[in-house]
Write a protein that holds these residues in place. Structure first.
Motif, PDB file in Angstrom:
ATOM      1  N   TYR A 135       0.550  -1.083   0.188  1.00 34.29           N
ATOM      2  CA  TYR A 135       0.558  -0.109  -0.396  1.00 34.29           C
ATOM      3  C   TYR A 135       0.382   1.642  -0.244  1.00 34.29           C
ATOM      4  O   TYR A 135       1.402   1.439   1.382  1.00 34.29           O
ATOM      5  N   THR A 136       1.100   2.408  -1.158  1.00 34.96           N
ATOM      6  CA  THR A 136       1.672   2.697  -1.405  1.00 34.96           C
ATOM      7  C   THR A 136       1.462   4.576  -2.040  1.00 34.96           C
ATOM      8  O   THR A 136       0.610   4.427  -2.543  1.00 34.96           O
ATOM      9  N   MET A 137       2.136   5.341  -1.070  1.00 34.79           N
ATOM     10  CA  MET A 137       1.847   6.598  -2.294  1.00 34.79           C
ATOM     11  C   MET A 137       2.303   6.722  -3.490  1.00 34.79           C
ATOM     12  O   MET A 137       1.801   7.254  -4.335  1.00 34.79           O
ATOM     13  N   GLU A 138       3.608   6.537  -3.721  1.00 31.80           N
ATOM     14  CA  GLU A 138       3.741   6.800  -5.139  1.00 31.80           C
ATOM     15  C   GLU A 138       3.577   4.347  -5.954  1.00 31.80           C
ATOM     16  O   GLU A 138       3.705   4.070  -5.586  1.00 31.80           O
ATOM     17  N   PRO A 139       3.874   4.996  -7.289  1.00 31.74           N
ATOM     18  CA  PRO A 139       3.105   3.828  -8.357  1.00 31.74           C
ATOM     19  C   PRO A 139       4.572   2.501  -8.286  1.00 31.74           C
ATOM     20  O   PRO A 139       4.774   2.488  -9.296  1.00 31.74           O
ATOM     21  N   GLU A 140       4.484   2.394  -7.149  1.00 26.54           N
ATOM     22  CA  GLU A 140       6.370   1.476  -7.578  1.00 26.54           C
ATOM     23  C   GLU A 140       6.474   0.620  -6.099  1.00 26.54           C
ATOM     24  O   GLU A 140       5.387   0.742  -5.285  1.00 26.54           O
ATOM     25  N   GLU A 141       7.214  -0.182  -6.020  1.00 25.68           N
ATOM     26  CA  GLU A 141       7.597  -0.980  -5.059  1.00 25.68           C
ATOM     27  C   GLU A 141       8.515  -0.875  -4.184  1.00 25.68           C
ATOM     28  O   GLU A 141       9.376   0.695  -4.659  1.00 25.68           O
ATOM     29  N   ILE A 142       8.586  -1.379  -3.438  1.00 27.38           N
ATOM     30  CA  ILE A 142       8.999  -0.325  -1.764  1.00 27.38           C
ATOM     31  C   ILE A 142       9.431  -1.565  -1.757  1.00 27.38           C
ATOM     32  O   ILE A 142       9.691  -3.104  -1.829  1.00 27.38           O
ATOM     33  N   PRO A 143      11.094  -1.686  -1.246  1.00 23.18           N
ATOM     34  CA  PRO A 143      12.350  -2.745  -1.102  1.00 23.18           C
ATOM     35  C   PRO A 143      11.146  -3.561   0.120  1.00 23.18           C
ATOM     36  O   PRO A 143      11.168  -3.250   0.936  1.00 23.18           O
ATOM     37  N   MET A 144      11.562  -5.292  -0.152  1.00 20.83           N
ATOM     38  CA  MET A 144      11.129  -6.879   0.414  1.00 20.83           C
ATOM     39  C   MET A 144      12.105  -6.081   1.368  1.00 20.83           C
ATOM     40  O   MET A 144      13.475  -5.721   1.612  1.00 20.83           O
ATOM     41  N   ALA A 145      12.118  -6.559   2.801  1.00 24.05           N
ATOM     42  CA  ALA A 145      11.592  -6.889   4.428  1.00 24.05           C
ATOM     43  C   ALA A 145      13.665  -6.837   3.824  1.00 24.05           C
ATOM     44  O   ALA A 145      13.310  -8.980   3.168  1.00 24.05           O
ATOM     45  N   PRO A 146      14.435  -6.826   4.788  1.00 28.01           N
ATOM     46  CA  PRO A 146      16.346  -8.059   4.803  1.00 28.01           C
ATOM     47  C   PRO A 146      15.510  -9.252   5.146  1.00 28.01           C
ATOM     48  O   PRO A 146      15.975 -10.045   5.038  1.00 28.01           O
ATOM     49  N   ILE A 147      14.908  -9.594   6.575  1.00 30.21           N
ATOM     50  CA  ILE A 147      14.478 -10.284   6.385  1.00 30.21           C
ATOM     51  C   ILE A 147      13.567 -11.311   5.519  1.00 30.21           C
ATOM     52  O   ILE A 147      13.937 -12.913   5.350  1.00 30.21           O
ATOM     53  N   THR A 148      12.772 -10.939   4.571  1.00 29.21           N
ATOM     54  CA  THR A 148      12.201 -11.340   4.192  1.00 29.21           C
ATOM     55  C   THR A 148      13.172 -12.190   3.183  1.00 29.21           C
ATOM     56  O   THR A 148      13.153 -13.675   2.522  1.00 29.21           O
ATOM     57  N   MET A 149      13.809 -11.038   2.377  1.00 25.89           N
ATOM     58  CA  MET A 149      15.248 -11.692   1.432  1.00 25.89           C
ATOM     59  C   MET A 149      15.877 -12.751   2.123  1.00 25.89           C
ATOM     60  O   MET A 149      16.558 -14.167   1.232  1.00 25.89           O
ATOM     61  N   MET A 150      15.645 -13.133   3.120  1.00 26.57           N
ATOM     62  CA  MET A 150      17.567 -13.848   3.771  1.00 26.57           C
ATOM     63  C   MET A 150      15.883 -15.123   4.020  1.00 26.57           C
ATOM     64  O   MET A 150      16.387 -16.432   4.160  1.00 26.57           O
ATOM     65  N   ARG A 151      14.752 -15.121   3.948  1.00 24.14           N
ATOM     66  CA  ARG A 151      13.815 -16.091   4.642  1.00 24.14           C
ATOM     67  C   ARG A 151      14.015 -17.269   2.938  1.00 24.14           C
ATOM     68  O   ARG A 151      13.842 -18.182   3.165  1.00 24.14           O
ATOM     69  N   ASN A 152      13.821 -16.045   2.215  1.00 22.01           N
ATOM     70  CA  ASN A 152      13.678 -16.398   0.982  1.00 22.01           C
ATOM     71  C   ASN A 152      14.806 -17.519   0.579  1.00 22.01           C
ATOM     72  O   ASN A 152      15.087 -17.995  -0.103  1.00 22.01           O
ATOM     73  N   ALA A 153      15.961 -17.128   1.079  1.00 20.46           N
ATOM     74  CA  ALA A 153      17.664 -17.944   0.271  1.00 20.46           C
ATOM     75  C   ALA A 153      17.188 -19.491   0.667  1.00 20.46           C
ATOM     76  O   ALA A 153      18.282 -19.814   0.856  1.00 20.46           O
ATOM     77  N   LEU A 154      17.008 -18.920   3.008  1.00 21.50           N
ATOM     78  CA  LEU A 154      16.723 -20.214   2.549  1.00 21.50           C
ATOM     79  C   LEU A 154      15.658 -21.327   2.154  1.00 21.50           C
ATOM     80  O   LEU A 154      16.300 -22.914   2.744  1.00 21.50           O
ATOM     81  N   GLY A 155      14.835 -21.039   1.636  1.00 27.60           N
ATOM     82  CA  GLY A 155      14.253 -21.855   0.841  1.00 27.60           C
ATOM     83  C   GLY A 155      12.948 -22.558   1.257  1.00 27.60           C
ATOM     84  O   GLY A 155      12.249 -21.892   2.240  1.00 27.60           O
ATOM     85  N   VAL A 156      12.349 -22.824   0.372  1.00 27.43           N
ATOM     86  CA  VAL A 156      11.030 -23.631   0.225  1.00 27.43           C
ATOM     87  C   VAL A 156      10.645 -23.740   1.720  1.00 27.43           C
ATOM     88  O   VAL A 156       9.495 -23.764   2.144  1.00 27.43           O
ATOM     89  N   GLY A 157      11.527 -24.961   2.375  1.00 26.87           N
ATOM     90  CA  GLY A 157      11.390 -25.380   3.598  1.00 26.87           C
ATOM     91  C   GLY A 157      10.864 -24.714   4.753  1.00 26.87           C
ATOM     92  O   GLY A 157      10.936 -24.811   5.967  1.00 26.87           O
ATOM     93  N   GLU A 158      12.073 -23.360   4.814  1.00 22.93           N
ATOM     94  CA  GLU A 158      11.906 -22.339   6.231  1.00 22.93           C
ATOM     95  C   GLU A 158      11.036 -20.998   5.386  1.00 22.93           C
ATOM     96  O   GLU A 158      10.649 -20.006   6.340  1.00 22.93           O
TER      97      GLU A 158
END
Length: 185
Positions: A135-158
């Motif tokens: 939910y943004t003011m500008e028509p663009e993406e806000i950066p993914m939270a760093p912890i979400t990036m780390m969780r993504n890197a850990l894989g589907v199991g996490e």
């Protein structure tokens, strides 16, 4: 192209009871219907080939997802270890309490392909599944939270997607999230 809400997104975007920091004035069914009947203003590439973001003008009273951290509101920041689902491990999160966020100008649903959702154990009967919404003011993406990036890197199991960590994107996310925080009523 067909779009559905994933169970993960439905629970987070349309909780019961409704919370002030989630999508307002719209049912999950109306949200899906709108995404399937109205072309987005823009389509943005996501962080991986299976991800895309659709930018829509906000048709609800939904407030922005984040608020800038200032000297005047820094004392309202809170933190705790939390998990998004029962299966995930808790991670450190922070948020504001007692701030007023403005009404967002844009809703930016985050879509994953049917194939990726099947890999993650969440099959859908559509081409794309909503896994979140900004939910943004500008028509663009806000950066993914760093912890979400780390969780993504850990894989589907996490609870992640299995996409390797992009160090430059991670640094940009840290820069954004040092200066902004989510809020809760």
């Amino acid at each position: 192209m067909s779009i559905v809400l994933t169970p993960f997104a439905r629970a987070r975007l349309f909780p019961s009871p409704v919370r002030a920091n989630t999508i307002q004035d719209c049912s999950p069914e109306d949200f899906e219907r709108r995404l399937n009947s109205e072309a987005p203003e823009r389509v943005l590439p996501g962080y991986a080939p299976f991800c895309r973001l659709h930018v829509h003008r906000n048709w609800t009273s939904t407030r922005t997802l984040t608020v800038p951290v200032t000297d005047d509101n820094r004392h309202l920041l809170r933190s705790a270890y939390e998990a998004r689902t029962r299966e995930e491990l808790p991670v450190l999160v922070r948020w504001f309490e007692g701030v007023d966020a403005p009404v967002a100008r844009h809703l930016v649903p985050i879509l994953y392909s049917r194939e990726q959702l099947a890999r993650e154990g969440s099959p859908i009967d559509a081409d794309w599944g909503v896994v979140g919404c900004l939910y943004t003011m500008e028509p663009e993406e806000i950066p993914m939270a760093p912890i979400t990036m780390m969780r993504n890197a850990l894989g589907v199991g996490e609870g992640g997607s299995g996409v390797a960590l992009d160090r430059d994107a991670y640094r940009r996310a840290v820069d954004f999230w040092e200066r902004n925080a989510n809020w809760r009523p």
